[in-house]
Structure formats: C-alpha cells, structure tokens
Design a protein around this motif. Structure first.
Motif, short mmCIF file in Angstrom:
data_model
loop_
_atom_site.label_atom_id
_atom_site.label_comp_id
_atom_site.label_asym_id
_atom_site.label_seq_id
_atom_site.Cartn_x
_atom_site.Cartn_y
_atom_site.Cartn_z
N LYS A 2 55.62 -3.40 25.47
CA LYS A 2 55.87 -4.04 24.06
C LYS A 2 56.32 -5.30 23.86
O LYS A 2 57.48 -5.62 24.99
CB LYS A 2 56.79 -3.16 23.14
N VAL A 3 55.80 -6.30 23.19
CA VAL A 3 56.34 -7.81 23.34
C VAL A 3 56.49 -7.93 21.69
O VAL A 3 56.05 -7.53 20.86
CB VAL A 3 54.99 -8.42 23.98
N SER A 4 57.26 -9.13 21.76
CA SER A 4 57.61 -9.58 20.43
C SER A 4 56.62 -10.29 19.75
O SER A 4 55.45 -10.57 20.47
CB SER A 4 58.91 -10.59 20.67
N LYS A 5 56.78 -10.42 18.43
CA LYS A 5 55.64 -11.12 17.88
C LYS A 5 55.21 -12.52 18.13
O LYS A 5 53.96 -12.87 18.18
CB LYS A 5 55.84 -11.02 15.99
N LYS A 6 56.25 -13.30 18.41
CA LYS A 6 56.11 -14.80 18.90
C LYS A 6 55.22 -14.72 20.21
O LYS A 6 54.54 -15.58 20.48
CB LYS A 6 57.53 -15.33 18.92
N LEU A 7 55.69 -13.97 21.05
CA LEU A 7 55.02 -13.99 22.44
C LEU A 7 53.62 -13.29 22.22
O LEU A 7 52.69 -14.14 23.06
CB LEU A 7 55.87 -12.92 23.41
N ALA A 8 53.35 -12.47 21.46
CA ALA A 8 51.96 -12.02 21.20
C ALA A 8 50.94 -13.01 20.35
O ALA A 8 49.90 -13.21 20.95
CB ALA A 8 51.93 -10.67 20.11
N ILE A 9 51.91 -13.72 19.61
CA ILE A 9 51.07 -15.12 19.11
C ILE A 9 50.57 -15.95 20.01
O ILE A 9 49.40 -16.37 20.14
CB ILE A 9 51.80 -15.42 17.74
N PHE A 10 51.73 -16.43 20.84
CA PHE A 10 51.51 -17.30 22.05
C PHE A 10 50.44 -17.01 22.98
O PHE A 10 49.70 -17.73 23.29
CB PHE A 10 53.05 -17.66 22.65
N GLY A 11 50.57 -15.69 23.46
CA GLY A 11 49.74 -15.05 24.37
C GLY A 11 48.18 -15.28 23.78
O GLY A 11 47.44 -15.46 24.51
N PHE A 12 47.87 -14.46 22.83
CA PHE A 12 46.89 -14.81 22.13
C PHE A 12 46.23 -16.29 21.86
O PHE A 12 44.90 -16.26 22.27
CB PHE A 12 46.83 -13.91 20.75
N ASN A 13 46.87 -17.04 21.35
CA ASN A 13 46.62 -18.47 21.24
C ASN A 13 46.08 -19.01 22.40
O ASN A 13 45.22 -19.82 22.69
CB ASN A 13 47.40 -19.36 20.38
N LEU A 14 46.98 -18.73 23.55
CA LEU A 14 46.65 -19.26 24.92
C LEU A 14 45.61 -18.80 25.45
O LEU A 14 44.53 -19.52 26.19
CB LEU A 14 48.10 -19.01 25.86
N CYS A 15 45.25 -17.57 25.50
CA CYS A 15 44.33 -16.88 25.90
C CYS A 15 42.91 -17.36 25.29
O CYS A 15 41.81 -17.93 25.80
CB CYS A 15 44.26 -15.57 25.97
N ALA A 16 43.04 -17.37 24.22
CA ALA A 16 41.84 -17.99 23.11
C ALA A 16 41.47 -19.39 23.64
O ALA A 16 40.23 -19.67 23.53
CB ALA A 16 41.92 -17.83 21.72
N SER A 17 42.48 -20.13 23.70
CA SER A 17 42.29 -21.69 24.10
C SER A 17 41.51 -21.69 25.20
O SER A 17 40.74 -22.61 25.58
CB SER A 17 43.69 -22.20 24.13
N ILE A 18 42.05 -20.95 26.41
CA ILE A 18 41.70 -21.16 27.76
C ILE A 18 40.13 -20.70 27.61
O ILE A 18 39.19 -21.21 28.10
CB ILE A 18 42.47 -20.24 28.51
N PHE A 19 39.68 -19.64 27.06
CA PHE A 19 38.40 -18.91 26.86
C PHE A 19 37.63 -19.92 26.16
O PHE A 19 36.56 -20.16 26.71
CB PHE A 19 38.38 -17.53 26.14
N LEU A 20 37.94 -20.48 25.28
CA LEU A 20 36.99 -21.58 24.64
C LEU A 20 36.93 -22.80 25.34
O LEU A 20 35.56 -23.43 25.24
CB LEU A 20 37.87 -21.92 23.12
N GLY A 21 37.80 -23.29 26.16
CA GLY A 21 37.79 -24.29 27.14
C GLY A 21 36.79 -23.93 28.16
O GLY A 21 35.81 -24.78 28.39
N PHE A 22 36.63 -22.65 28.60
CA PHE A 22 35.45 -22.54 29.62
C PHE A 22 34.24 -22.40 29.14
O PHE A 22 33.19 -22.74 29.58
CB PHE A 22 35.90 -20.98 30.30
N CYS A 23 34.08 -21.84 27.60
CA CYS A 23 32.95 -21.75 27.06
C CYS A 23 32.53 -23.30 26.70
O CYS A 23 31.11 -23.51 27.05
CB CYS A 23 33.27 -20.86 25.54
N VAL A 24 33.24 -23.89 26.32
CA VAL A 24 32.63 -25.51 26.07
C VAL A 24 32.18 -26.16 27.41
O VAL A 24 31.25 -26.79 27.46
CB VAL A 24 33.84 -26.49 25.48
#
Length: 87
Positions: A2-24
């Motif tokens: 179980k992770v906190s809400k802040k960590l969940a938001i940060f982790g989601f945004n970090l993974c999405a940003s890296i994924f988007l960078g690879f796609c671009v």
C-alpha cells in the motif's frame, strides 16, 4: 503493498512521463526515416524493458491512486452519515 496517495500520484506521473518520452523518441526516429538505428541489440532490449516497466508502473500506481480516492470517498460518506441531519 500500500502506498500513500501522494506517492501514487507521483509514481503514476513519473511512469507516464517516461513512457511518453519513449513514444516521442520512437516517433521522431520513424519520421526522420532512419528506421532502426544501428545500435546493439541489448540497447533495444533495455529500451523495451524500460517501456514495459513504465506500463506496469502506470497500471500499479493508477490502481493505488484509485484505491486511495475510493477510501477517501468512503470516509467522507461515513462522516456525512454520522452527522445529525437538520430539518
């Protein structure tokens, strides 16, 4: 785990940003017409592993974020039900 809400938001945004960078990056390589650059196969494997890790992170942190939102909604509903209603 179980992770906190802040960590969940940060982790989601970090993974999405890296994924988007690879796609671009992949789209730019494709548009430039170079196709597959002459890089060793292990580098392509590492990129594929990073992309897969990003997808797994998006799924995990997204579900954790949803679970925290559901917990907050249940708590808010419980508090509102516990308060006396005025007429």
């Amino acid at each position: 785990m179980k992770v906190s809400k802040k960590l969940a938001i940060f982790g989601f945004n970090l993974c999405a940003s890296i994924f988007l960078g690879f796609c671009v990056y992949g789209l730019l390589i494709y548009i430039e017409g170079e196709g597959r650059r002459h890089l060793p196969m292990w580098i392509w494997g590492l990129c594929a592993l990073c992309i897969l890790g990003c997808i797994v992170g998006i799924c995990y942190f997204g579900s954790q974020w949803d679970m925290r939102n559901a917990e907050e909604a249940r708590e808010a509903r419980r508090v509102s039900d516990a308060q006396p209603k005025k007429r």
